[in-house]
Design a protein around this motif. Structure first.
Motif, PDB file in Angstrom:
ATOM      1  N   THR A 139       0.967  -0.972  -0.067  1.00 19.29           N
ATOM      2  CA  THR A 139      -0.100   0.104  -0.029  1.00 19.29           C
ATOM      3  C   THR A 139       1.122   1.072   0.050  1.00 19.29           C
ATOM      4  N   ILE A 140       1.861   1.153   0.798  1.00 20.10           N
ATOM      5  CA  ILE A 140       2.560   2.380   0.809  1.00 20.10           C
ATOM      6  C   ILE A 140       3.589   2.623  -0.448  1.00 20.10           C
ATOM      7  N   CYS A 141       4.169   1.522  -0.917  1.00 20.69           N
ATOM      8  CA  CYS A 141       4.887   1.730  -2.161  1.00 20.69           C
ATOM      9  C   CYS A 141       3.859   2.045  -3.383  1.00 20.69           C
ATOM     10  N   ASN A 142       2.641   1.554  -3.501  1.00 18.81           N
ATOM     11  CA  ASN A 142       1.737   2.053  -4.506  1.00 18.81           C
ATOM     12  C   ASN A 142       1.401   3.549  -4.324  1.00 18.81           C
ATOM     13  N   LYS A 143       1.200   3.850  -3.224  1.00 16.94           N
ATOM     14  CA  LYS A 143       0.714   5.367  -2.815  1.00 16.94           C
ATOM     15  C   LYS A 143       1.731   6.128  -3.417  1.00 16.94           C
ATOM     16  N   LEU A 144       2.834   5.810  -2.894  1.00 17.95           N
ATOM     17  CA  LEU A 144       4.021   6.689  -2.977  1.00 17.95           C
ATOM     18  C   LEU A 144       4.238   6.695  -4.676  1.00 17.95           C
ATOM     19  N   ALA A 145       4.235   5.445  -5.340  1.00 20.22           N
ATOM     20  CA  ALA A 145       4.582   5.528  -6.675  1.00 20.22           C
ATOM     21  C   ALA A 145       3.465   6.515  -7.445  1.00 20.22           C
ATOM     22  N   ASP A 146       2.259   6.540  -6.956  1.00 18.42           N
ATOM     23  CA  ASP A 146       1.328   7.395  -7.805  1.00 18.42           C
ATOM     24  C   ASP A 146       1.669   8.546  -7.674  1.00 18.42           C
ATOM     25  N   ILE A 147       2.577   9.284  -6.594  1.00 18.88           N
ATOM     26  CA  ILE A 147       2.775  10.730  -6.595  1.00 18.88           C
ATOM     27  C   ILE A 147       4.053  10.912  -7.216  1.00 18.88           C
ATOM     28  N   GLY A 148       4.872   9.756  -7.403  1.00 22.68           N
ATOM     29  CA  GLY A 148       6.046   9.908  -8.067  1.00 22.68           C
ATOM     30  C   GLY A 148       7.223   9.886  -7.189  1.00 22.68           C
ATOM     31  N   CYS A 149       7.080   9.293  -5.997  1.00 24.85           N
ATOM     32  CA  CYS A 149       7.989   8.899  -4.974  1.00 24.85           C
ATOM     33  C   CYS A 149       8.728   7.636  -5.241  1.00 24.85           C
ATOM     34  N   THR A 150       9.725   7.168  -4.649  1.00 28.42           N
ATOM     35  CA  THR A 150      10.512   6.207  -5.203  1.00 28.42           C
ATOM     36  C   THR A 150      10.954   5.283  -3.632  1.00 28.42           C
ATOM     37  N   VAL A 151      10.498   4.338  -3.399  1.00 26.73           N
ATOM     38  CA  VAL A 151      10.996   3.444  -2.259  1.00 26.73           C
ATOM     39  C   VAL A 151      12.257   2.714  -2.696  1.00 26.73           C
ATOM     40  N   SER A 152      13.217   3.257  -1.765  1.00 26.33           N
ATOM     41  CA  SER A 152      14.601   2.635  -2.033  1.00 26.33           C
ATOM     42  C   SER A 152      14.877   1.335  -1.597  1.00 26.33           C
ATOM     43  N   ARG A 153      14.252   1.146  -0.438  1.00 22.95           N
ATOM     44  CA  ARG A 153      14.654  -0.017   0.355  1.00 22.95           C
ATOM     45  C   ARG A 153      13.578  -0.362   1.415  1.00 22.95           C
ATOM     46  N   SER A 154      13.443  -1.618   1.980  1.00 23.73           N
ATOM     47  CA  SER A 154      12.386  -1.798   3.080  1.00 23.73           C
ATOM     48  C   SER A 154      13.285  -2.777   3.919  1.00 23.73           C
ATOM     49  N   TYR A 155      12.996  -2.577   5.185  1.00 23.85           N
ATOM     50  CA  TYR A 155      13.358  -3.401   6.256  1.00 23.85           C
ATOM     51  C   TYR A 155      12.177  -4.095   7.008  1.00 23.85           C
ATOM     52  N   ILE A 156      12.393  -5.367   7.393  1.00 19.00           N
ATOM     53  CA  ILE A 156      11.097  -5.924   8.281  1.00 19.00           C
ATOM     54  C   ILE A 156      11.896  -6.438   9.704  1.00 19.00           C
ATOM     55  N   VAL A 157      11.396  -5.910  10.514  1.00 19.25           N
ATOM     56  CA  VAL A 157      12.324  -6.400  11.887  1.00 19.25           C
ATOM     57  C   VAL A 157      11.109  -6.737  12.819  1.00 19.25           C
ATOM     58  N   ARG A 158      11.582  -7.341  13.892  1.00 24.39           N
ATOM     59  CA  ARG A 158      10.886  -7.766  14.818  1.00 24.39           C
ATOM     60  C   ARG A 158      10.512  -6.960  16.046  1.00 24.39           C
ATOM     61  N   ASP A 159       9.376  -7.031  16.917  1.00 31.47           N
ATOM     62  CA  ASP A 159       9.157  -6.202  18.066  1.00 31.47           C
ATOM     63  C   ASP A 159      10.495  -6.213  18.915  1.00 31.47           C
ATOM     64  N   ASN A 160      11.341  -5.525  18.774  1.00 25.55           N
ATOM     65  CA  ASN A 160      12.833  -5.843  19.518  1.00 25.55           C
ATOM     66  C   ASN A 160      13.449  -4.249  19.384  1.00 25.55           C
ATOM     67  N   CYS A 161      13.981  -3.876  20.194  1.00 24.20           N
ATOM     68  CA  CYS A 161      14.471  -2.559  20.334  1.00 24.20           C
ATOM     69  C   CYS A 161      15.869  -2.399  19.551  1.00 24.20           C
ATOM     70  N   ASP A 162      16.458  -3.351  19.718  1.00 24.36           N
ATOM     71  CA  ASP A 162      17.907  -3.485  18.927  1.00 24.36           C
ATOM     72  C   ASP A 162      17.524  -3.365  17.333  1.00 24.36           C
ATOM     73  N   GLU A 163      16.477  -4.455  16.914  1.00 24.96           N
ATOM     74  CA  GLU A 163      16.460  -4.190  15.579  1.00 24.96           C
ATOM     75  C   GLU A 163      15.668  -3.039  15.070  1.00 24.96           C
ATOM     76  N   ILE A 164      14.739  -2.624  15.701  1.00 19.61           N
ATOM     77  CA  ILE A 164      14.298  -1.286  15.255  1.00 19.61           C
ATOM     78  C   ILE A 164      15.228  -0.351  14.888  1.00 19.61           C
ATOM     79  N   SER A 165      16.197  -0.158  16.284  1.00 19.39           N
ATOM     80  CA  SER A 165      17.055   0.758  15.854  1.00 19.39           C
ATOM     81  C   SER A 165      18.354   0.477  14.928  1.00 19.39           C
ATOM     82  N   TRP A 166      18.556  -0.744  14.704  1.00 16.35           N
ATOM     83  CA  TRP A 166      19.319  -1.145  13.419  1.00 16.35           C
ATOM     84  C   TRP A 166      18.949  -0.714  12.249  1.00 16.35           C
TER      85      TRP A 166
END
Lengths: 271, 271
Positions: A30-57
């Motif tokens: 959804t985010i990528c689609n909506k951003l593509a519609d307005i001409g923005c580019t998603v350069s990279r995506s990260y999927i992390v666990r509910d863990n503070c070290d991972e979010i911070s990384w």
């Protein structure tokens, strides 16, 4: 290849359920689609666990890359494992503080739920207050369809946005609160046309596409669709920068591409 | 909280289409689901564009983390932007070389397609040969439903697996070629039960869940499902380590949890 001017986004999805296989990450699409519609580019995506070290990384990686916007989704709720805001604060070395505007948004939401008879009454418990405890100098973003406000943090030359993981809440805040803040002077829409090709293998098509993108100012990606009734099917996505290409330029390029592809009679192309 | 013994996976999805919003990343959910079924954990996931620097960045991050297995999907095909193998080779500082076993797999695939009358004849073109040019000392993995073989690379104490992006090809190689190579002595299955709760807000539930996970050896995650007919709905996923928990232990814990949740009469819990 095109030399496009992009507003660059990095997307961080937070949640164990996205890595356990329980939840399909439709938010990212959804985010990528909506951003593509307005001409923005998603350069990279990260999927992390509910863990503070991972979010911070993930946040540190996105900050150190050439992103303009960083969007986190998930982990804004009232439960113990909703830790996006506290981890963002510690990563950015910002203190957490009760944001009065966010608290007012939460009180308004519960007041509405009482008036709609969804709940009888409410008090601002610690769990509810938690959703209004934001990194210092954050801007709360109104959530029309849920409780936890979104959060915008200006950090160095980047915008960091924290959105809820619930899809309709994420989308509501993205469209109504985040999009109006994007500097559209810095974006330039990319348009794509899809061609459906039958009767040729991807490996036969490969040198034709390579030759074509080497001599034309566009990007082509092939998506093999498998074999049905003994015939190969391929989708070809041709992308170009819309401000630069007129409709007649696009059509003549597509016709040229189709002529290149039709190397024998039983290849069919439609678009 | 549980102290589980996990075989840890990092997943790298490669493809512009996953970041343009065109394609929903169902591969990631499939991989996570299949791995969860056999007791493995996905620690983190990266989604990157068809760009060698980006693929290399993700691979280096996954290598430097505490992963046992790294799975890349996408970018094994014959076209110019299928660059997973060449980027993996350069990242690991391994030369690329024609792998005779992989080439034999590809020849066998095209021979089958001729015998099935899908194609009239074939020759091993550069584009087709490209799919057999692997990092030195790789093991090709048989692809029963497509052309590009999967690739296994042993690197330091990690296993790096490259799989095609086409979903049925990815899944075929994962199940039939990769799973038999996993050391199951090192995995311990996690089982989950889902509870459906009506008539309580997530913020009321938050302190109850926190108290419960603090005093019981399991993990609980709440997923708010919104309001229907004026009633809040929440899914609660309770996860525990199966070798440790007997069915009767699980049932008694669930009963205790339900008693904690039913703080007023109009809350309904089912599972």
């Amino acid at each position: 290849m095109c030399n496009l001017i992009f507003m660059k986004f990095h997307i961080i999805s937070v949640g164990n359920e996205l890595l356990s296989g329980r939840t399909l990450n439709t938010n990212l699409q959804t985010i990528c689609n909506k951003l593509a519609d307005i001409g923005c580019t998603v350069s990279r995506s990260y999927i992390v666990r509910d863990n503070c070290d991972e979010i911070s990384w993930a946040l540190n990686q996105a900050i150190s890359a050439d992103s303009d916007w960083i969007v986190l989704s998930g982990g804004l709720g009232p439960t113990y494992d909703d830790m996006t805001l506290s981890c963002t604060a510690s990563t950015l070395n910002l203190p957490l503080e009760l944001n009065e505007i966010a608290l007012e948004m939460i009180i308004q939401r519960y007041t509405d739920l009482v008036s709609q008879n969804v709940i009888d009454s409410f008090s601002i418990t610690d769990s509810r207050k938690k959703m209004a405890i934001l990194p210092k100098n954050s801007t709360p973003l109104n959530n029309d369809v849920g409780t936890a406000p979104g959060v915008l943090i200006k950090y160095e030359n980047k915008n960091i946005v924290c959105l809820p993981g619930v899809p309709k809440e994420m989308e509501n805040i993205l469209i109504h609160e985040v999009f109006p803040l994007i500097d559209y002077d810095k974006v330039d829409k990319v348009t794509s046309k899809v061609l459906y090709i039958d009767g040729i293998t991807e490996s036969e098509l490969a040198p034709i596409i390579y030759e074509f993108v080497s001599t034309n100012d566009l990007y082509i990606k092939s998506h093999p669709q498998g074999i049905t009734d003994g015939i190969y099917h391929i989708e070809l996505v041709v992308s170009y920068q819309s401000k630069k290409f007129s409709e007649s330029t696009i059509n003549s390029i597509i016709e040229k591409l189709i002529s290149s592809i039709k190397i024998h009679d039983n290849i069919r192309v439609k678009y």
